[in-house]
Design a protein around this motif. Structure first.
Motif, PDB file in Angstrom:
ATOM      1  N   GLY A  71       0.779  -1.225   0.000  1.00 22.79           N
ATOM      2  CA  GLY A  71       0.000   0.000   0.000  1.00 22.79           C
ATOM      3  C   GLY A  71       0.813   1.278   0.000  1.00 22.79           C
ATOM      4  O   GLY A  71       0.249   2.357  -0.110  1.00 22.79           O
ATOM      5  N   VAL A  77      -4.837   3.855   0.757  1.00 23.76           N
ATOM      6  CA  VAL A  77      -4.487   3.023   1.907  1.00 23.76           C
ATOM      7  C   VAL A  77      -4.143   3.922   3.097  1.00 23.76           C
ATOM      8  O   VAL A  77      -3.288   4.799   3.005  1.00 23.76           O
ATOM      9  CB  VAL A  77      -3.308   2.083   1.570  1.00 23.76           C
ATOM     10  CG1 VAL A  77      -2.830   1.347   2.803  1.00 23.76           C
ATOM     11  CG2 VAL A  77      -3.716   1.098   0.494  1.00 23.76           C
ATOM     12  N   ALA A 115      -4.258  -1.342   4.834  1.00 23.47           N
ATOM     13  CA  ALA A 115      -3.282  -2.180   4.137  1.00 23.47           C
ATOM     14  C   ALA A 115      -3.504  -3.631   4.544  1.00 23.47           C
ATOM     15  O   ALA A 115      -3.896  -3.919   5.675  1.00 23.47           O
ATOM     16  CB  ALA A 115      -1.863  -1.747   4.497  1.00 23.47           C
TER      17      ALA A 115
END
Length: 173
Positions: A71, A77, A115
């Motif tokens: 991410g 994210v 994430a």
């Protein structure tokens, strides 16, 4: 005579190091499991903060993501934010990790997901000025949140009901 001086200096250094370690440990504010992470009915990831007293104001609330590569560079994210709730905010608070309450001064971005790898931490501090009376904190992963059944919260390394979390938080205070 020289060996006596060396021994005395060594003992003195050991003693000073021990005293400094005790002072440093004594100055750290206590950290309690006063934060739980759950899912809203729409799947939104939520935080539940439970200060020790209904009159306690969380001065600063932060979210940190680990340095996992998953991410990184993806603005959707979630990786970090820091917020200051207004002074009128006291007692238990529940909010989305992706959209903080109105009136909270924050630097949250426009993230929409966690994430898949790495840990997250949500924490808050209570105290006036530069003094921190205590901290609340929860550590979790995306998998921890995804594994929660409806109505469950992740706190202190395990899933529990809201009532169990409140009881645990009250006991920790």
């Amino acid at each position: 005579m020289i060996s006596d001086h060396k021994t005395a200096r060594t003992l003195s250094r050991v003693g000073a190091t021990a005293v400094l370690a005790l002072l440093a440990a004594g100055c750290s504010p206590p950290e309690h499991p006063l934060v739980a992470i759950g899912k809203g009915p729409d799947g939104d990831v939520r935080a539940l903060l439970r200060p020790c007293s209904q009159d306690d104001h969380p001065r600063k609330v932060e979210l940190f993501g680990s340095d996992e590569k998953d991410g990184k560079g993806d603005s959707t994210v979630l990786d970090y934010w820091s917020a200051q709730p207004p002074g009128s905010v006291t007692g238990e608070q529940e909010f989305s990790l992706f959209e903080l309450p109105k009136g909270w001064r924050d630097d949250a971005g426009s993230a929409t997901k966690l994430a898949s790898g790495g840990d997250y931490s949500v924490s808050f501090v209570v105290g006036r000025g530069d003094t921190v009376r205590y901290k609340g904190r929860a550590i979790f992963t995306r998998a921890d949140v995804e594994g929660l059944a409806p109505g469950q919260w992740w706190a202190d390394g395990k899933a529990m009901s809201r009532a169990q979390f409140r009881e645990q938080a009250d006991d920790a205070c």
